[in-house]
Design a protein around this motif. Structure first.
Motif, PDB file in Angstrom:
ATOM      1  N   LEU A 173      24.453  83.770  36.999  1.00 26.86           N
ATOM      2  CA  LEU A 173      25.388  82.683  36.809  1.00 26.86           C
ATOM      3  C   LEU A 173      24.795  81.728  35.787  1.00 26.86           C
ATOM      4  CD1 LEU A 173      27.970  81.273  37.829  1.00 26.86           C
ATOM      5  CD2 LEU A 173      26.539  80.148  39.520  1.00 26.86           C
ATOM      6  N   THR A 174      25.554  81.426  34.737  1.00 28.76           N
ATOM      7  CA  THR A 174      25.074  80.546  33.684  1.00 28.76           C
ATOM      8  C   THR A 174      25.989  79.334  33.604  1.00 28.76           C
ATOM      9  OG1 THR A 174      24.364  82.483  32.444  1.00 28.76           O
ATOM     10  CG2 THR A 174      24.495  80.418  31.243  1.00 28.76           C
ATOM     11  N   ILE A 175      25.380  78.164  33.494  1.00 33.63           N
ATOM     12  CA  ILE A 175      26.153  76.949  33.250  1.00 33.63           C
ATOM     13  C   ILE A 175      25.419  76.126  32.207  1.00 33.63           C
ATOM     14  CG2 ILE A 175      27.209  76.844  35.535  1.00 33.63           C
ATOM     15  CD1 ILE A 175      25.185  74.623  36.222  1.00 33.63           C
ATOM     16  N   GLU A 176      26.139  75.241  31.587  1.00 39.31           N
ATOM     17  CA  GLU A 176      25.515  74.335  30.631  1.00 39.31           C
ATOM     18  C   GLU A 176      25.227  73.029  31.369  1.00 39.31           C
ATOM     19  OE1 GLU A 176      25.975  72.847  26.076  1.00 39.31           O
ATOM     20  OE2 GLU A 176      27.073  74.580  26.807  1.00 39.31           O
ATOM     21  N   THR A 177      23.978  72.609  31.335  1.00 34.99           N
ATOM     22  CA  THR A 177      23.570  71.450  32.134  1.00 34.99           C
ATOM     23  C   THR A 177      24.324  70.180  31.757  1.00 34.99           C
ATOM     24  OG1 THR A 177      21.688  71.093  30.668  1.00 34.99           O
ATOM     25  CG2 THR A 177      21.281  72.319  32.685  1.00 34.99           C
ATOM     26  N   LYS A 178      24.663  70.011  30.493  1.00 30.00           N
ATOM     27  CA  LYS A 178      25.377  68.779  30.129  1.00 30.00           C
ATOM     28  C   LYS A 178      26.773  68.747  30.748  1.00 30.00           C
ATOM     29  CE  LYS A 178      27.460  69.734  25.648  1.00 30.00           C
ATOM     30  NZ  LYS A 178      27.522  69.295  24.268  1.00 30.00           N
ATOM     31  N   TYR A 179      27.389  69.919  30.915  1.00 35.61           N
ATOM     32  CA  TYR A 179      28.692  69.959  31.587  1.00 35.61           C
ATOM     33  C   TYR A 179      28.528  69.735  33.089  1.00 35.61           C
ATOM     34  CZ  TYR A 179      30.557  71.792  27.181  1.00 35.61           C
ATOM     35  OH  TYR A 179      30.921  71.959  25.868  1.00 35.61           O
ATOM     36  N   ALA A 180      27.452  70.232  33.652  1.00 35.36           N
ATOM     37  CA  ALA A 180      27.191  70.009  35.079  1.00 35.36           C
ATOM     38  C   ALA A 180      26.992  68.516  35.344  1.00 35.36           C
ATOM     39  CB  ALA A 180      25.974  70.803  35.526  1.00 35.36           C
TER      40      ALA A 180
END
Length: 140
Positions: free
Chosen positions: A4-11
């Motif tokens: 699972l990949t997310i972009e930390t700035k969006y989180a």
């Protein structure tokens, strides 16, 4: 093994659940843009029901998916539309904000990800109205 990949700035900006959903929307919208499909009102879209998004997010309940999508919409990260050919088809369509689209298009990560996906030919051309009430979207 799947990751699972997310972009930390969006989180940080939208929330963890929202960033997971947003990541998937970005993928499908960029893929549709590359393949020149699902274009409406000058933008590329992806679609699915809340129930069928569970195939992409098996760790979320339908309620959590619905809330994440509503939150993204309320925060301006996504738009929601309906471009179905049949009036009775209430499948929602989603696109990302122009700011997120520009960031994603400039990203080496996304450009590589989309090209790899297309070269594998793993995604199928789905239709908004499901066969026997189910749309199957294979994980990317």
């Amino acid at each position: 093994m799947e990751y699972l990949t997310i972009e930390t700035k969006y989180a940080k900006k939208y929330g963890i659940k929202e960033s997971i959903v947003l990541h998937t929307f970005i993928y499908f919208i960029l893929k549709n843009r590359h393949e020149k499909r699902n274009k409406h009102q000058g933008k590329y879209w992806t679609f699915n029901s809340y129930h069928n998004w569970k195939d992409n997010f098996p760790f979320f309940t339908e309620y959590q998916i619905r809330n994440a999508i509503r939150s993204l919409h309320k925060q301006g990260a996504i738009e929601i539309g309906n471009f179905n050919k049949k009036r009775y088809d209430k499948t929602n369509w989603y696109t990302i904000s122009s700011e997120i689209l520009q960031e994603a298009q400039a990203s080496d990560y996304w450009n590589t990800r989309i090209i790899k996906s297309i070269s594998k030919g793993r995604d199928k051309n789905n239709k908004p109205i499901p066969y026997k009430d189910k749309i199957i979207i294979e994980p990317y």
